[in-house]
Write a protein that holds these residues in place. Structure first.
Motif, mmCIF file in Angstrom:
data_model
loop_
_atom_site.group_PDB
_atom_site.id
_atom_site.type_symbol
_atom_site.label_atom_id
_atom_site.label_comp_id
_atom_site.label_asym_id
_atom_site.label_seq_id
_atom_site.Cartn_x
_atom_site.Cartn_y
_atom_site.Cartn_z
ATOM 1 N N GLY A 9 0.908 -1.211 0.017
ATOM 2 C CA GLY A 9 -0.113 -0.091 0.003
ATOM 3 C C GLY A 9 0.754 1.296 -0.026
ATOM 4 O O GLY A 9 2.015 1.262 -0.024
ATOM 5 N N TRP A 36 -9.649 -9.909 -1.926
ATOM 6 C CA TRP A 36 -9.465 -8.622 -1.712
ATOM 7 C C TRP A 36 -10.571 -7.813 -1.423
ATOM 8 O O TRP A 36 -11.443 -7.852 -2.124
ATOM 9 C CB TRP A 36 -8.616 -7.894 -2.692
ATOM 10 C CG TRP A 36 -7.091 -8.352 -2.865
ATOM 11 C CD1 TRP A 36 -6.539 -9.182 -3.668
ATOM 12 C CD2 TRP A 36 -6.131 -7.917 -2.078
ATOM 13 N NE1 TRP A 36 -5.321 -9.506 -3.671
ATOM 14 C CE2 TRP A 36 -4.759 -8.761 -2.358
ATOM 15 C CE3 TRP A 36 -5.611 -7.340 -0.857
ATOM 16 C CZ2 TRP A 36 -3.475 -8.440 -1.940
ATOM 17 C CZ3 TRP A 36 -4.588 -6.953 -0.326
ATOM 18 C CH2 TRP A 36 -3.362 -7.846 -0.776
ATOM 19 N N ARG A 38 -11.944 -3.981 0.483
ATOM 20 C CA ARG A 38 -11.547 -2.527 1.071
ATOM 21 C C ARG A 38 -12.578 -2.038 1.839
ATOM 22 O O ARG A 38 -13.783 -2.134 1.891
ATOM 23 C CB ARG A 38 -11.362 -1.953 -0.271
ATOM 24 C CG ARG A 38 -12.309 -1.531 -0.961
ATOM 25 C CD ARG A 38 -11.939 -0.731 -2.354
ATOM 26 N NE ARG A 38 -12.964 -0.326 -3.229
ATOM 27 C CZ ARG A 38 -12.624 0.311 -4.416
ATOM 28 N NH1 ARG A 38 -11.573 0.423 -4.842
ATOM 29 N NH2 ARG A 38 -13.705 0.765 -5.008
ATOM 30 N N GLN A 39 -12.206 -0.980 2.804
ATOM 31 C CA GLN A 39 -13.153 -0.279 3.560
ATOM 32 C C GLN A 39 -12.534 1.069 3.693
ATOM 33 O O GLN A 39 -11.424 1.339 4.205
ATOM 34 C CB GLN A 39 -13.104 -1.017 4.793
ATOM 35 C CG GLN A 39 -14.345 -0.252 5.762
ATOM 36 C CD GLN A 39 -14.700 -0.998 6.815
ATOM 37 O OE1 GLN A 39 -13.751 -2.086 7.531
ATOM 38 N NE2 GLN A 39 -15.982 -0.825 7.552
ATOM 39 N N ARG A 45 -17.283 -2.380 4.431
ATOM 40 C CA ARG A 45 -16.341 -3.200 3.531
ATOM 41 C C ARG A 45 -16.994 -3.676 2.496
ATOM 42 O O ARG A 45 -18.197 -3.850 2.278
ATOM 43 C CB ARG A 45 -15.925 -4.354 4.543
ATOM 44 C CG ARG A 45 -14.902 -5.302 3.929
ATOM 45 C CD ARG A 45 -14.554 -6.441 4.856
ATOM 46 N NE ARG A 45 -15.693 -7.370 4.991
ATOM 47 C CZ ARG A 45 -15.826 -8.040 5.955
ATOM 48 N NH1 ARG A 45 -14.859 -8.103 6.850
ATOM 49 N NH2 ARG A 45 -16.948 -8.786 5.909
ATOM 50 N N VAL A 48 -13.705 -6.417 -3.670
ATOM 51 C CA VAL A 48 -12.899 -5.891 -4.588
ATOM 52 C C VAL A 48 -12.451 -6.951 -5.802
ATOM 53 O O VAL A 48 -12.746 -6.728 -6.972
ATOM 54 C CB VAL A 48 -11.464 -5.252 -4.205
ATOM 55 C CG1 VAL A 48 -10.703 -4.892 -5.376
ATOM 56 C CG2 VAL A 48 -11.684 -4.129 -3.170
ATOM 57 N N ASP A 90 -10.855 5.186 -4.706
ATOM 58 C CA ASP A 90 -10.368 3.808 -4.419
ATOM 59 C C ASP A 90 -9.495 3.913 -3.077
ATOM 60 O O ASP A 90 -9.138 2.966 -2.525
ATOM 61 C CB ASP A 90 -9.080 3.346 -5.427
ATOM 62 C CG ASP A 90 -9.956 2.898 -7.015
ATOM 63 O OD1 ASP A 90 -9.223 3.402 -7.808
ATOM 64 O OD2 ASP A 90 -10.905 2.457 -6.677
ATOM 65 N N ALA A 92 -8.804 3.532 0.359
ATOM 66 C CA ALA A 92 -9.329 2.774 1.581
ATOM 67 C C ALA A 92 -8.111 1.795 1.979
ATOM 68 O O ALA A 92 -7.069 1.948 1.445
ATOM 69 C CB ALA A 92 -10.337 1.678 0.876
ATOM 70 N N TYR A 94 -7.075 -1.761 2.429
ATOM 71 C CA TYR A 94 -7.525 -3.063 1.638
ATOM 72 C C TYR A 94 -6.883 -4.004 2.578
ATOM 73 O O TYR A 94 -5.879 -4.226 2.940
ATOM 74 C CB TYR A 94 -6.422 -2.998 0.403
ATOM 75 C CG TYR A 94 -6.951 -1.824 -0.692
ATOM 76 C CD1 TYR A 94 -7.118 -0.623 -0.696
ATOM 77 C CD2 TYR A 94 -7.873 -2.615 -1.714
ATOM 78 C CE1 TYR A 94 -7.568 0.056 -1.408
ATOM 79 C CE2 TYR A 94 -8.439 -1.673 -2.856
ATOM 80 C CZ TYR A 94 -8.247 -0.453 -2.574
ATOM 81 O OH TYR A 94 -8.915 0.434 -3.515
ATOM 82 N N TYR A 95 -7.835 -5.225 2.603
ATOM 83 C CA TYR A 95 -7.650 -6.501 3.279
ATOM 84 C C TYR A 95 -7.607 -7.581 2.439
ATOM 85 O O TYR A 95 -8.530 -7.802 1.376
ATOM 86 C CB TYR A 95 -8.821 -6.583 4.366
ATOM 87 C CG TYR A 95 -8.731 -5.492 5.374
ATOM 88 C CD1 TYR A 95 -9.796 -4.401 5.209
ATOM 89 C CD2 TYR A 95 -8.246 -5.609 6.439
ATOM 90 C CE1 TYR A 95 -9.760 -3.269 6.280
ATOM 91 C CE2 TYR A 95 -8.124 -4.876 7.579
ATOM 92 C CZ TYR A 95 -9.175 -3.589 7.185
ATOM 93 O OH TYR A 95 -9.306 -2.738 8.293
ATOM 94 N N GLY A 116 -4.582 -5.710 6.922
ATOM 95 C CA GLY A 116 -4.862 -4.506 6.200
ATOM 96 C C GLY A 116 -3.791 -3.665 5.764
ATOM 97 O O GLY A 116 -2.650 -3.739 6.646
ATOM 98 N N GLN A 118 -2.978 0.205 3.748
ATOM 99 C CA GLN A 118 -3.729 1.537 3.461
ATOM 100 C C GLN A 118 -3.066 1.857 2.021
ATOM 101 O O GLN A 118 -1.923 2.107 1.665
ATOM 102 C CB GLN A 118 -3.397 2.864 4.426
ATOM 103 C CG GLN A 118 -3.894 4.263 4.017
ATOM 104 C CD GLN A 118 -5.355 4.282 4.160
ATOM 105 O OE1 GLN A 118 -5.786 3.848 5.335
ATOM 106 N NE2 GLN A 118 -6.122 4.747 3.102
#
Length: 123
Positions: A9, A36, A38-39, A45, A48, A90, A92, A94-95, A116, A118
């Motif tokens: 990230g 994947w 994202r939040q 959440r 993706v 976009d 967020a 990302y997990y 996660g 960023q």
């Protein structure tokens, strides 16, 4: 149990690119689907993209189709999310997540999550 660690990230300008990585360790992930999510702040959440480790089949949210590409490296037990043409929306956390259930777009069916990473896209 599988453990997941995300990386890649950062801060990028609109139109730029980033590649996220999700390294899996522990039990074999050969029977899992890697996804994947994202939040963004104040938002729920959202899904993706996902890739089936068995079939290689891929799934994408409409909002990222044509811009994001999910892939996997079997030898490295790592999934990637290549993000191109990034937009401010976009932005967020990302997990990366893993599921052994056949529901690749539903977050509630994923039982292993990374910490996660960023992603921030500046205007």
């Amino acid at each position: 149990q599988v453990q997941l660690v995300e990386s890649g990230g950062g801060l990028v300008q609109t139109g730029g690119s980033l590649r996220l990585s999700c390294a899996a360790s522990g039990r074999t992930i050969s029977r899992y689907t890697m996804g994947w999510f994202r939040q963004a702040p104040g938002k729920e959440r959202e899904f993706v993209a996902a890739v089936s480790w068995i079939t290689g089949g891929t799934y994408y949210a409409d909002s990222v189709k044509g811009r994001f590409t999910i892939s996997k490296d079997d030898a490295k037990n790592t999934a990637y999310l290549q993000m191109n043409s990034l937009k401010p929306e976009d932005t967020a956390v990302y997990y990366c997540a893993a599921t052994s259930l056949p529901s690749p777009t539903m977050g509630r069916f994923y039982d292993v999550w990374g910490q996660g990473t960023q992603v921030t896209v500046s205007p």
